[in-house]
Write a protein that holds these residues in place. Structure first.
Motif, short mmCIF file in Angstrom:
data_model
loop_
_atom_site.label_atom_id
_atom_site.label_comp_id
_atom_site.label_asym_id
_atom_site.label_seq_id
_atom_site.Cartn_x
_atom_site.Cartn_y
_atom_site.Cartn_z
N GLY A 1 1.76 7.16 -9.12
CA GLY A 1 2.30 6.50 -10.00
C GLY A 1 1.99 5.01 -10.38
N GLY A 2 0.85 4.57 -10.01
CA GLY A 2 0.25 3.25 -10.49
C GLY A 2 1.48 2.22 -10.02
N LEU A 3 0.97 0.92 -10.68
CA LEU A 3 1.93 -0.47 -10.42
C LEU A 3 3.38 0.23 -10.73
N ALA A 4 3.72 0.80 -11.71
CA ALA A 4 5.25 1.17 -11.82
C ALA A 4 5.83 1.92 -10.70
N ALA A 5 5.14 2.58 -9.77
CA ALA A 5 5.85 3.06 -8.70
C ALA A 5 5.95 2.05 -7.43
N LEU A 6 4.88 1.07 -7.57
CA LEU A 6 5.01 0.01 -6.58
C LEU A 6 6.27 -1.01 -6.72
N PHE B 1 -6.42 2.76 3.03
CA PHE B 1 -5.20 3.01 3.29
C PHE B 1 -5.02 4.19 4.35
N ASP B 2 -6.02 5.32 4.01
CA ASP B 2 -5.86 6.33 4.87
C ASP B 2 -6.68 6.41 6.24
N GLY B 3 -7.20 5.22 6.21
CA GLY B 3 -7.96 5.30 7.84
C GLY B 3 -9.37 5.79 7.75
N VAL B 4 -9.68 6.45 6.85
CA VAL B 4 -10.80 7.23 6.87
C VAL B 4 -11.92 6.83 5.89
N ASN B 5 -11.57 6.73 4.68
CA ASN B 5 -12.46 6.44 3.42
C ASN B 5 -12.61 4.70 3.25
N SER C 1 -8.02 3.89 -5.59
CA SER C 1 -7.44 5.35 -4.81
C SER C 1 -8.02 5.31 -3.61
N VAL C 2 -8.94 4.25 -3.14
CA VAL C 2 -9.22 4.17 -1.63
C VAL C 2 -8.60 3.12 -0.85
N GLU C 3 -8.45 2.05 -1.59
CA GLU C 3 -8.03 0.71 -0.92
C GLU C 3 -6.41 0.70 -0.79
N MET C 4 -5.80 0.72 -1.68
CA MET C 4 -4.22 0.52 -1.32
C MET C 4 -3.61 1.67 -1.84
N GLY C 5 -3.93 2.53 -2.78
CA GLY C 5 -3.80 3.92 -2.96
C GLY C 5 -2.47 4.00 -4.04
N PHE C 6 -2.07 3.03 -4.65
CA PHE C 6 -1.13 3.23 -5.84
C PHE C 6 -2.12 3.42 -7.22
N SER D 1 0.95 -1.13 -0.03
CA SER D 1 0.00 0.05 0.05
C SER D 1 1.07 1.06 -0.02
N ILE D 2 0.16 2.26 -0.31
CA ILE D 2 1.25 3.51 -0.62
C ILE D 2 1.79 4.06 0.68
N ASN D 3 1.31 3.88 1.87
CA ASN D 3 1.61 4.26 3.17
C ASN D 3 1.86 3.07 4.23
#
Length: 393
Positions: A183-188, A129-133, A173-178, A102-104
């Motif tokens: 940056g999508g999967l490339a960033a992961l 991942f943000d603990g809110v949404n 954008s809500v679940e794990m954030g990439f 996840s992103i964070n």
């Protein structure tokens, strides 16, 4: 401490004297040092991260199915180019539980698909991942996912294969954030290349260190397809009463291991009693959905065709349906009994004379159906260490 046995020699010739002879016998209470386990995988000491013996991996690739599964094993969505291996499933298990995907570093796949409750979430919607949404749909149980022959995944079947489904939560954008903004999967993948164990593990499975979207998908799908439930009370009873020469392999006979109420529920589930043969869609023994099933009429005018997960361990869930609208099995059964709504996507098996079918079950029959569904709970798989969090806590 070593033991000694006092032995007396025999008299040799007339001049021989008795001798004391000591014979050494190993002490059985002394532990022989075990050969050290090699925790190195392609130059990385995995014992730093995982409670996994990489020299003796769990058996994922060659499961021992019980007799009543014999005719169902081949009916699955496992592609020829992604057959499960022990190495591949282990990598998938690590990916499944790794919050660094996840992103964070806050959530993993397992955050919303928890082993102890059949790989679902007892909240109506899962927190991202943000603990809110929260997510837009209820987390689907994953048991026996391999047996949905249609092969499409998500409640609305938008992913054509399990492989394609596995990375969608990661880029959500809500679940794990990439998502694209991050940056999508490339960033992961860039991130994973900086995590010491991933290049080594991908080399173990695929022959080189290259991490790709396709390889991530393959490993996750292998692990998920290995989540097969075969040890519920229903499974034990059916295996003991299995009769290949009887209709339905003996499913219609009363199981001596069941109560009268459970047997009545089984009869309702597997026959046309009430006008709905539940097993026509929820196929025995896997209870995975028949691939030609359509929607169940949750809402009037419904046009979208939804799928459902296997019913194994359904009784351990706290929410039901794609939106988690029901909170008990009793509500679910009552819906099928009296609440089906007409719409373009409604399965014709749930219709009669152009209108939604009504089962008109008595209260005793509805209670029996719930009792039968509770026999599908498999405590073995939800406690099996080969599906548990592999990370050292």
């Amino acid at each position: 401490m070593k033991k000694y046995v006092f032995l007396f020699s025999i008299l040799l010739f007339s001049c021989a004297a008795d001798e004391e002879v000591y014979t050494e016998i190993p002490d059985e209470n002394i532990d022989t040092p075990a050969d050290p386990v090699d925790t190195d995988v392609n130059g990385v000491d995995m014992s730093t991260y995982f409670s996994i013996n990489f020299e003796s991996l769990p058996n994922y690739s060659n499961p021992d199915y019980p007799i009543h599964y014999i005719n169902s094993v081949a009916d699955n969505n496992e592609p020829a180019n992604n057959q499960a291996t022990d190495d591949g499933a282990i990598l998938g298990r690590i990916l499944f539980f790794d919050k660094q995907l996840s992103i964070n570093d806050a959530v993993s796949c397992a955050s919303c698909h928890q082993q102890g409750i059949a790989f679902t979430d007892n909240n109506q919607f899962s927190t991202g991942f943000d603990g809110v949404n929260v997510t837009g749909a209820h987390s689907m149980r994953l048991l026996n996912a391999r047996f949905y022959e249609d092969g499409s995944f998500f409640w609305d079947k938008r992913a054509a294969t399990l492989e394609a489904q596995t990375t969608e939560p990661i880029i959500n954008s809500v679940e794990m954030g990439f998502d694209d903004s991050n940056g999508g999967l490339a960033a992961l993948i860039t991130k994973m290349n900086t995590i010491e164990y991933y290049p080594a593990l991908f080399e173990m499975v695929f022959g080189d260190e290259t991490i790709t979207q396709g390889r991530i998908q393959q490993a996750l799908a292998q692990y998920i397809r290995c989540m097969v439930s075969t040890d519920s009370r229903f499974d034990e009873a059916f295996a003991q009463n299995y009769n290949p020469n009887a209709p339905g392999n003996g499913i219609g006979a009363d199981f001596p291991q069941f109560t009268a109420e459970e047997n009545l529920g089984k009869q309702i589930f597997t026959t046309n009693q009430g006008g709905i043969n539940c097993s026509g869609c929820h196929q025995i023994p896997t209870f995975a959905l028949n691939d030609n099933s359509r929607s169940i009429g949750l809402d009037a005018g419904e046009t979208r065709v939804f799928k459902a997960p296997s019913l194994k361990n359904i009784a351990t869930s706290a929410q039901f349906m794609h939106d988690g609208r029901f909170t008990s099995l009793e509500e679910v059964v009552e819906f099928y009994n009296s609440g089906i709504q007409l719409g373009p996507s409604l399965d014709n098996r749930l219709m009669q004379n152009g209108q939604p079918r009504r089962m008109n079950l008595t209260q005793a029959e509805k209670d029996a159906l719930v009792a039968f569904l509770r026999t599908l709970t498999d405590e073995t798989i939800v406690n099996d260490t080969k599906f548990s969090d592999p990370f050292i806590q």
